[in-house]
Enzyme design. Structure first.
Site, PDB file in Angstrom:
ATOM      1  N   SER A 141     -71.859  -1.104  30.878  1.00  0.00           N
ATOM      2  CA  SER A 141     -70.875  -1.310  29.822  1.00  0.00           C
ATOM      3  C   SER A 141     -69.555  -0.691  30.262  1.00  0.00           C
ATOM      4  CB  SER A 141     -71.352  -0.632  28.528  1.00  0.00           C
ATOM      5  OG  SER A 141     -70.338  -0.620  27.543  1.00  0.00           O
ATOM      6  N   TYR A 154     -75.629   6.678  24.553  1.00  0.00           N
ATOM      7  CA  TYR A 154     -75.439   5.349  25.137  1.00  0.00           C
ATOM      8  C   TYR A 154     -74.520   5.429  26.350  1.00  0.00           C
ATOM      9  CZ  TYR A 154     -74.085   0.388  25.348  1.00  0.00           C
ATOM     10  OH  TYR A 154     -73.841  -0.901  25.746  1.00  0.00           O
TER      11      TYR A 154
END
Length: 264
Positions: A141, A154
């Site tokens: 990401s 995350y």
């Protein structure tokens, strides 16, 4: 791997979002797919919407159950004989502050987003090394490059998956293998619905940033083009990709901006 025709490609997290969109794009380009996620019925529906559905395999799996990875890899090899590409896409996002999140929830995110992909890669890797070819892909990401509030675990997992694959890329270069990491920015999927909150329950709503982001289909086209060119790190994002460049030019300025960014 410029031509995906008849290439055997295993996609985890293929039941929705980026994984589903990549399945359709790769099938359109002639790949033979192994579609994995937890729910067989949803995977069957994805398979039915792929071009040449009869040539693809549905293989349900839980990415936190490492004990079955060898058996599941053997099933793929029994069906197709080899694996040309592994796309580790399965994962879960987060919407919680550090101060509110118990370490058990941090571990849950790390288990799915980091240890699961690493464990599956280590099972598939010897097969690719023996063949002297293969392409290992992980979906990280932009948050794996620029950490933001509400994403501590995350961001940690996505930073870690980039580091793991950067090291792996250097190790296997001379063995004929490719290693790529996809770094999406905001993509219009349901990822925020299942994102974990502080108590480990789903966020349950679509964030504004997700709702107006690029489509999963547009992302998949760009991602597959990047993989075809063999790129190592592939950042696909809207204006949020500017944060990646800013982090290189002025970390202090990025630090100030991140405090104010809207991420939920």
């Amino acid at each position: 791997m410029n031509d995906f025709h008849n290439k055997v490609i295993w996609i985890t997290g293929a039941s929705s979002g980026i994984g589903e969109a990549m399945a359709y794009e790769l099938a359109r380009r002639g790949a033979l797919l192994i579609l994995s996620a937890r729910r067989a019925d949803v995977l069957e529906a994805v398979k039915s919407r792929c071009e040449r559905p009869d040539r693809h395999l549905v293989l349900p799996m839980d990415m936190t159950d490492h004990s079955r990875f060898r058996e599941q890899t053997a099933a793929v090899l029994s069906t197709y004989g080899h694996i040309d590409m592994l796309v580790n896409n399965a994962g879960v996002s987060q919407r919680a502050l550090v101060k509110d999140t118990p370490v058990e929830v941090d571990r849950q995110i790390m288990e799915l987003d980091f240890f699961g992909p690493v464990a599956l890669t280590k099972v598939v890797l010897p097969h690719m090394l023996a063949r002297g070819s293969g392409h290992l892909v992980a979906v990280s990401s932009v948050v794996g490059l620029v950490a933001t509030p509400y994403r501590s675990a995350y961001a940690s997992a996505k930073h870690a998956i980039i580091g793991f694959h950067d090291a792996l890329r250097a190790e296997v270069h001379d063995a004929g293998l490719r290693v790529s990491v996809l770094c999406p920015g905001f993509v219009r999927t349901n990822v925020s619905l299942s994102a974990l909150t502080a108590d480990g329950t789903p966020h349950g709503k679509v964030d504004a940033q997700q709702d107006k982001a690029m489509s999963a289909e547009a992302f998949a086209r760009k991602a597959v083009d990047g993989l075809a060119r063999g790129k190592g790190r592939i950042v696909i994002a809207g204006k949020e990709r500017l944060a990646v460049y800013l982090g290189r030019l002025s970390p202090a300025l990025l630090e100030r901006l991140v405090r104010k960014v809207s991420v939920v």
